[in-house]
Design a protein around this motif. Structure first.
Motif, PDB file in Angstrom:
ATOM      1  N   HIS A  19     -81.035 -29.472 -16.107  1.00 16.48           N
ATOM      2  CA  HIS A  19     -82.274 -30.052 -16.648  1.00 16.48           C
ATOM      3  C   HIS A  19     -83.301 -30.410 -15.555  1.00 16.48           C
ATOM      4  N   PRO A  20     -84.592 -30.086 -15.809  1.00 18.62           N
ATOM      5  CA  PRO A  20     -85.652 -30.361 -14.826  1.00 18.62           C
ATOM      6  C   PRO A  20     -85.711 -31.825 -14.366  1.00 18.62           C
ATOM      7  N   ASP A  21     -85.249 -32.761 -15.189  1.00 21.70           N
ATOM      8  CA  ASP A  21     -85.254 -34.173 -14.795  1.00 21.70           C
ATOM      9  C   ASP A  21     -84.543 -34.389 -13.466  1.00 21.70           C
ATOM     10  N   PHE A  22     -83.499 -33.592 -13.228  1.00 18.43           N
ATOM     11  CA  PHE A  22     -82.697 -33.809 -12.032  1.00 18.43           C
ATOM     12  C   PHE A  22     -83.182 -32.984 -10.833  1.00 18.43           C
ATOM     13  N   SER A  42     -82.695 -23.982 -17.983  1.00 23.18           N
ATOM     14  CA  SER A  42     -82.646 -24.908 -19.109  1.00 23.18           C
ATOM     15  C   SER A  42     -83.131 -24.240 -20.389  1.00 23.18           C
ATOM     16  N   ALA A  43     -84.240 -23.499 -20.270  1.00 22.45           N
ATOM     17  CA  ALA A  43     -84.794 -22.838 -21.453  1.00 22.45           C
ATOM     18  C   ALA A  43     -83.789 -21.826 -22.002  1.00 22.45           C
ATOM     19  N   LEU A  75     -86.041 -24.920 -14.660  1.00 24.09           N
ATOM     20  CA  LEU A  75     -86.789 -24.774 -15.921  1.00 24.09           C
ATOM     21  C   LEU A  75     -86.314 -23.533 -16.684  1.00 24.09           C
ATOM     22  N   SER A  99     -76.475 -28.866 -19.429  1.00 20.78           N
ATOM     23  CA  SER A  99     -77.775 -29.548 -19.428  1.00 20.78           C
ATOM     24  C   SER A  99     -77.855 -30.496 -18.240  1.00 20.78           C
ATOM     25  N   ARG A 100     -76.769 -31.201 -17.991  1.00 18.16           N
ATOM     26  CA  ARG A 100     -76.737 -32.112 -16.844  1.00 18.16           C
ATOM     27  C   ARG A 100     -76.881 -31.346 -15.528  1.00 18.16           C
ATOM     28  N   GLN A 138     -86.613 -33.100  -9.844  1.00 19.04           N
ATOM     29  CA  GLN A 138     -87.937 -33.605  -9.523  1.00 19.04           C
ATOM     30  C   GLN A 138     -88.159 -33.723  -8.010  1.00 19.04           C
ATOM     31  N   ASN A 139     -87.078 -34.023  -7.285  1.00 16.62           N
ATOM     32  CA  ASN A 139     -87.214 -34.203  -5.830  1.00 16.62           C
ATOM     33  C   ASN A 139     -86.936 -32.921  -5.062  1.00 16.62           C
ATOM     34  N   TYR A 188     -73.849 -29.957 -23.134  1.00 15.84           N
ATOM     35  CA  TYR A 188     -74.199 -31.191 -22.428  1.00 15.84           C
ATOM     36  C   TYR A 188     -73.892 -31.066 -20.934  1.00 15.84           C
TER      37      TYR A 188
END
Lengths: 606, 238
Positions: free
Chosen positions: B78-81, B97-98, B94, B74-75, B83-84, B71
Motif C-alpha cells: 500500500h502507498p501509505d507505507f 496495489s491497484a 501504486l 496490502s500491508r 511515503q518516505n 490483507y
C-alpha cells in the motif's frame, strides 16, 4: 521526516490536529477554541479568518464568505438553486465559480486556502516549527473535481497535501485507535453541508471500506435554511417586512436559526429573537423540538436512502452491522440519533466529540504516512463509478463504484477513419446510463499516428490513486511509446491557474501578516479593556484615587489606540495600561487571598 | 475445501516475470522485495490474478484465506507505507496495489472468478456462442410480452391481477432454475478442481477439461440472461 498535520476542512468549522506521542490532539487557538469557523472576510484592513470573520457576516455580508465547501469543484449551474441564499456576487470562469468580493474575484480553492493558512499558522504557533505537509479530509462522496479542488487549496496555502482521506473513514481510524474495535461498523456522518455513510470491516488493524454513499449537498446548513425560511415568512406576515432585501439581516436570521436548532438538541422548547431593521421592533418566536422535527423530518429522511444503498452495495443487512458511529455536529439532533438507531437497530456510538473526531482521524492517518503508526491500514473505495462516453452518448463504466483504491483499469482505443490522427476521450463520473446525466470530469485527445482505420492501438490506463484522484496514462501498443496527456478538467482550475494563485498568495502574504497583527492586537486590547474595567468595579475601593485616575487615563489611551491601525501602538498602550493597573491587580489579589483564608483552620490553609 | 488447503501452502508458485532487481540489479529471489536491497519489486502485468495472490487455478477458494492473503499483500504494497521512499518505489507501490485490488475483487466472487478462469483457459472453448439456446430465448421473449402487458394494464383491474399471479409463478420457476444453475456450476467447479489436482496430461483429460469449460461457459451466459429477466420482473411487480 517533517511533521505532517491532519486537517478537517469543514463546511462550518475547520480543525487541525497532530499526533502527540501516540495520541491524536486537536490544536486550540489563542482563544482556546479548537474550531476555526470556516468564514473568510475581506475587510478594509485586509483579510480575516475564523471567529473574528464571523462577526463580519452581519456587518459586511457581501464580502464575507461562509460555507465555501459547498462550492468546491462546482460550476455556477450546479448550485443555481441556492445562489439566492448567499449574499455575495458570483461569477464563473473556466467552469469554476468565483466570488466577487470588492474589486477582486476569488475561486473557492483560494478562499479555502485562507482557512488552511489559518490552521497552518495555528499549528506552527503551537508546535514551534514550520508546517508544510498535511493530510486533508473530504466527504467520502466528493467526486474527482471536488477532491482536486481541495488539493489545489492546500497547494495555494503552501501545504503539500500528502493524502486526501474520507471523513467517515478518518473518524473510524480515531475510534479504532481508541477501542481496538473489530467487526463491521457503519459511520453516519452528517456535517454542516454534506452527508456520508460508510460501511467498514475492521480486522487486525485493517480498516476495509466495503461501501460508501452520501449526498454532498445535505447538512446542517439545509436545516438552518428551513428554520430561517419559516422565520422570514412569519416576519413578512407579522411585520410586513421582506428580509431578503436586507443581506445583513438575512445573515442574522440564519445565525439565529442555527442557534435555535442547537438549543433544541438540549431543551424541548426555546424562543428565537431577532431585532428587525427600520425600527420595526423585534421578532420573537417560540419553537418546540416537535415543531423543529416535523419541519426537518424530510431532510433527515433523505439520509436514509444512501444508508440503504450502501448496505446493499456491501451485500449486508442492518443485522450485520456490529457498531454504528455518529460523526458531524448535526448528529447531535435527537431526531437524527433516533432515525439512525431505528434503521440499524442499535444504539449509535458518540463517545468521541463528533466535531473533532474527523480531525483526530486525519492526525492518525498523517502518523501512518510518516511511518509512526504501522499496525493500522486504511483501504478505502472510490464512491462513484468512473467511465468514458461511448458512441451514442452512453457511459461505459471503466471502474465501478465502491472499488478499493488504488484502482486501475485499461481500455484499448483505435480509429474509425483512415489517417485519423486523434481520438477524443470524455471521462465521466456517476451512476447514470447516459453520459449527459453524469458528471463530466475531463476531456483529452489521444494522439494517433496516421494509419489505416483500426490499425492503431492505444492503451489508456485509468488509475485512481489512494486519494481517490484520477490519473491517466496512454501508451501506443505498436511502438511501446508512452504519451503525455493534457487532461483539461471540466470543472477545475488549470495547473497554470493554480501556480498563479500560489504566487499571488505569497505576494499577498506580507499584507496578510500585517493585517493579522492588527486584528490580533485589537482583540487582545479589547480583552484587556474588559478585564480592567471589571477589576475597577470590583476593587476600585481598595486603591488610592490617583491610582484610579492613572488607570482610567491609560484605559482611554488604549481605547483610542485600538481604533487606530498600528498594532505596535496598540501593544505599547496595552503595556502602559498593565503598568498603571498594577496597584489595582495587586490589591485585588491580596483581597481575594484574605477572603479565602478567613474562617479556615490552619490545617486547611497549609 | 479439503484439496484447497494443500495448494495454498505452496506460495512459492508466485513467480515474478523478471529475475533482476530494478534497483540493485541483483538476481531477485525474494517474493515481493529484493533480498539484497529490500526494494519493492513490481508485480508483472502479465501475471494472472491467481498467481499474483499465491493461489493455484482452482474454482473453490476459502474466502478467509483469500482475505488474509489480501490483507498481507496490502500491508506489503500500500502507498501509505511508501511515503518516505523514492519516486520509483512509490510508482511500483501504486501499480502493485491497484493490481492486487483488482485480483482480490475478481477472485473473491465465485462467478467472476470462474469467468476470469474461462478467459485465461480460453483456447479450445473460445468460439462458443454466447447467445441463449432457443428454448430459453422463447421463454424470455414470452415473459417480456407478459411484462409489457402488465405494465400497460390498469393496476386495479382483474387483468392486472391475473397477469400478476402469472408473473409470480414465472418468478418462482425462474428462481428455481437459477438455483439449479448455481448447483450445476458448483459441481463443475469441483470437477475442474479435481481434474487439475490430478495433473495428468492425457488426451482424455484434455477432452474432459474442454467439456467442463464449455459447459461452464454455457451456464454462465444463460445465468446472465435469467438473472437480468428476474431483476426486471422483480422490479416490475414489487
Amino acid at each position: 521526516m517533517a511533521r505532517i498535520v491532519g486537517i478537517d476542512l469543514g463546511t462550518t468549522n475547520s480543525l487541525v490536529a497532530y499526533m502527540d506521542k501516540g495520541t491524536p490532539r486537536v490544536i486550540a487557538g489563542r482563544n482556546e477554541r479548537n474550531m476555526v469557523p470556516s468564514v473568510v472576510a475581506m475587510t478594509d484592513n485586509g483579510l480575516i479568518v475564523g471567529d473574528p470573520a464571523k462577526e463580519h457576516l452581519t456587518r459586511n455580508p457581501a464580502r464575507t464568505v461562509y460555507s465555501v465547501k459547498r462550492f468546491m469543484g462546482k460550476s455556477l449551474a450546479d448550485v443555481q438553486s441556492e445562489l439566492a441564499y448567499f449574499p455575495y456576487t458570483f461569477t464563473e470562469q473556466g467552469g469554476v465559480i468565483r466570488f466577487k468580493l470588492g474589486e477582486k474575484t476569488y475561486s473557492p480553492p483560494q478562499i479555502s486556502a485562507m482557512i488552511l493558512k489559518e490552521l497552518k499558522l495555528r499549528a506552527e504557533t503551537h508546535l514551534g516549527e514550520s508546517i508544510t505537509k498535511a493530510v486533508i479530509t473530504v466527504p467520502a462522496y466528493f467526486n474527482d473535481s471536488q477532491r482536486q479542488a481541495t488539493k489545489d487549496a492546500g497547494m495555494i496555502a503552501g501545504l503539500e497535501v500528502l493524502r486526501i482521506i474520507n471523513e467517515p473513514t478518518a473518524a473510524s481510524l480515531a475510534y479504532g485507535l481508541q477501542e481496538k474495535t473489530q467487526g463491521t461498523i457503519a459511520v453516519y456522518d452528517l456535517g454542516g453541508g454534506t452527508f456520508d455513510i460508510s460501511i467498514l470491516k475492521l480486522k487486525n488493524g485493517i480498516f476495509e471500506v466495503l461501501a460508501t454513499n452520501g449526498d454532498t449537498h445535505l447538512g446542517g446548513d439545509d436545516i438552518d435554511r428551513l428554520i430561517a425560511d419559516l422565520f422570514i415568512d412569519e416576519i413578512r406576515e407579522r411585520h410586513g417586512l421582506d428580509l431578503h432585501t436586507y443581506p445583513d439581516y438575512m445573515q442574522a436570521v440564519r445565525l439565529e436559526a442555527e442557534r435555535t436548532k442547537i438549543r433544541l438538541s438540549d431543551v424541548l422548547k426555546t424562543t428565537a429573537t431577532l431585532d428587525l431593521p427600520d425600527g420595526k421592533g423585534r421578532f420573537t418566536r417560540e419553537l418546540t423540538r416537535d415543531q423543529l422535527e416535523s419541519l426537518t423530518m424530510g431532510l433527515i429522511e433523505r439520509t436514509l436512502a444512501p444508508c440503504r444503498k450502501a448496505l446493499k452495495d456491501a451485500e449486508l443487512t442492518p443485522e450485520h452491522i456490529d457498531e454504528v458511529v455518529l460523526v458531524g455536529g448535526s448528529t447531535r439532533m435527537p431526531l437524527v440519533r433516533q432515525r439512525v438507531q431505528e434503521l440499524f437497530g442499535k444504539t449509535p456510538h458518540c463517545e468521541l466529540n463528533p466535531d473533532e473526531v474527523v480531525a483526530l482521524g486525519a492526525a492518525v492517518q498523517a502518523d501512518i504516512l510518516s511511518g509512526g503508526t504501522t499496525d493500522m491500514l486504511l483501504l478505502d473505495v472510490t464512491p462513484l463509478s468512473l467511465g468514458i462516453e461511448t458512441m451514442g452518448g452512453v457511459m461505459s463504466s471503466v471502474i465501478r463504484r465502491n472499488t478499493t483504491i488504488p484502482a486501475g483499469a485499461k481500455e484499448m482505443f483505435t480509429t474509425y477513419v483512415d489517417g485519423q490522427t486523434g481520438v477524443d476521450i470524455h471521462i465521466l463520473q456517476g451512476e447514470r446510463e447516459l453520459a449527459k446525466d453524469n458528471r463530466s470530469l475531463a476531456r483529452f485527445r489521444l494522439k494517433v499516428p496516421p494509419l489505416p482505420a483500426g490499425v492503431p492501438r492505444i492503451e489508456v490506463t485509468f488509475l485512481i490513486d489512494a486519494n481517490g484522484i484520477l490519473n491517466v496514462l496512454a501508451k501506443d501498443m505498436r511502438t511501446g511509446q508512452s504519451q503525455s496527456i493534457e487532461v483539461k478538467p471540466s470543472y477545475g482550475l488549470s495547473d497554470s491557474e493554480v501556480e498563479q494563485m500560489i504566487e499571488d498568495s505569497f505576494k499577498f502574504a506580507a499584507d496578510d501578516v500585517s493585517a493579522r497583527k492588527l486584528i490580533e492586537a485589537r482583540l487582545d486590547a479589547g480583552a484587556l479593556i474588559t478585564t480592567t474595567e471589571k477589576s475597577l468595579l470590583e476593587g476600585g475601593h481598595l486603591i488610592a484615587s490617583d491610582n484610579i485616575a492613572a488607570t482610567r487615563t491609560a484605559l482611554a489611551a488604549l481605547s483610542a489606540a485600538k481604533d487606530g491601525t498600528d498594532p505596535r501602538v496598540i501593544r505599547a498602550r496595552m503595556a502602559d495600561l498593565e503598568q498603571a493597573a498594577k496597584p489595582l491587580t495587586v490589591a485585588l489579589l491580596n483581597d481575594s487571598l484574605m477572603k479565602g483564608l478567613q474562617g479556615k483552620k490552619v490545617s486547611e490553609v497549609t | 475445501m479439503d484439496h484447497q488447503h494443500r495448494h495454498s501452502s505452496s506460495p512459492r508458485e508466485l513467480q515474478m516475470a523478471r529475475s533482476m532487481c530494478w534497483h540493485c540489479q541483483s538476481e531477485v529471489s525474494g517474493e515481493y522485495f529484493c533480498d539484497r536491497c529490500v526494494k519493492v519489486q513490481p508485480v508483472s502485468k502479465e501475471l494472472d490474478y491467481f498467481t499474483c495472490m499465491g493461489f493455484p487455478r482452482r474454482l473453490t477458494i476459502d474466502p478467509r484465506q483469500l482475505e488474509s492473503k489480501f490483507y498481507e499483500l496490502s500491508r506489503a504494497f500500500h502507498p501509505d507505507f511508501f511515503q518516505n521512499k523514492s519516486a520509483e518505489e512509490q510508482t511500483i507501490s501504486l501499480g502493485n496495489s491497484a493490481m492486487l485490488n483488482t485480483a482480490y475483487r475478481t477472485l473473491r466472487d465465485p462467478i467472476q472468478r470462474a469467468e476470469y478462469l474461462l478467459d485465461l483457459e480460453a483456447g479450445a472453448v473460445k468460439d462458443i456462442r454466447t447467445s441463449p439456446p432457443a428454448d430459453l430465448f422463447e421463454e424470455i421473449l414470452e415473459l417480456q410480452d407478459t411484462l409489457d402487458e402488465y405494465r400497460a394494464a390498469d393496476r386495479a383491474s382483474d387483468t392486472a391481477a391475473t397477469l400478476c399471479a402469472k408473473l409470480q409463478m414465472e418468478r418462482t420457476t425462474l428462481e428455481r432454475r437459477q438455483q439449479d444453475m448455481e448447483n450445476a456450476l458448483q459441481q463443475l467447479f469441483t470437477q475442474w478442481d479435481i481434474l487439475q489436482d490430478r495433473g495428468e496430461a492425457t488426451d482424455q483429460t484434455r477432452a474432459e477439461r474442454d467439456r467442463i469449460l464449455k459447459h461452464m461457459r454455457d451456464i454462465l451466459s444463460n445465468r446472465t440472461y435469467v438473472k437480468n429477466i428476474v431483476n426486471d420482473l422483480v422490479a416490475t411487480i414489487s
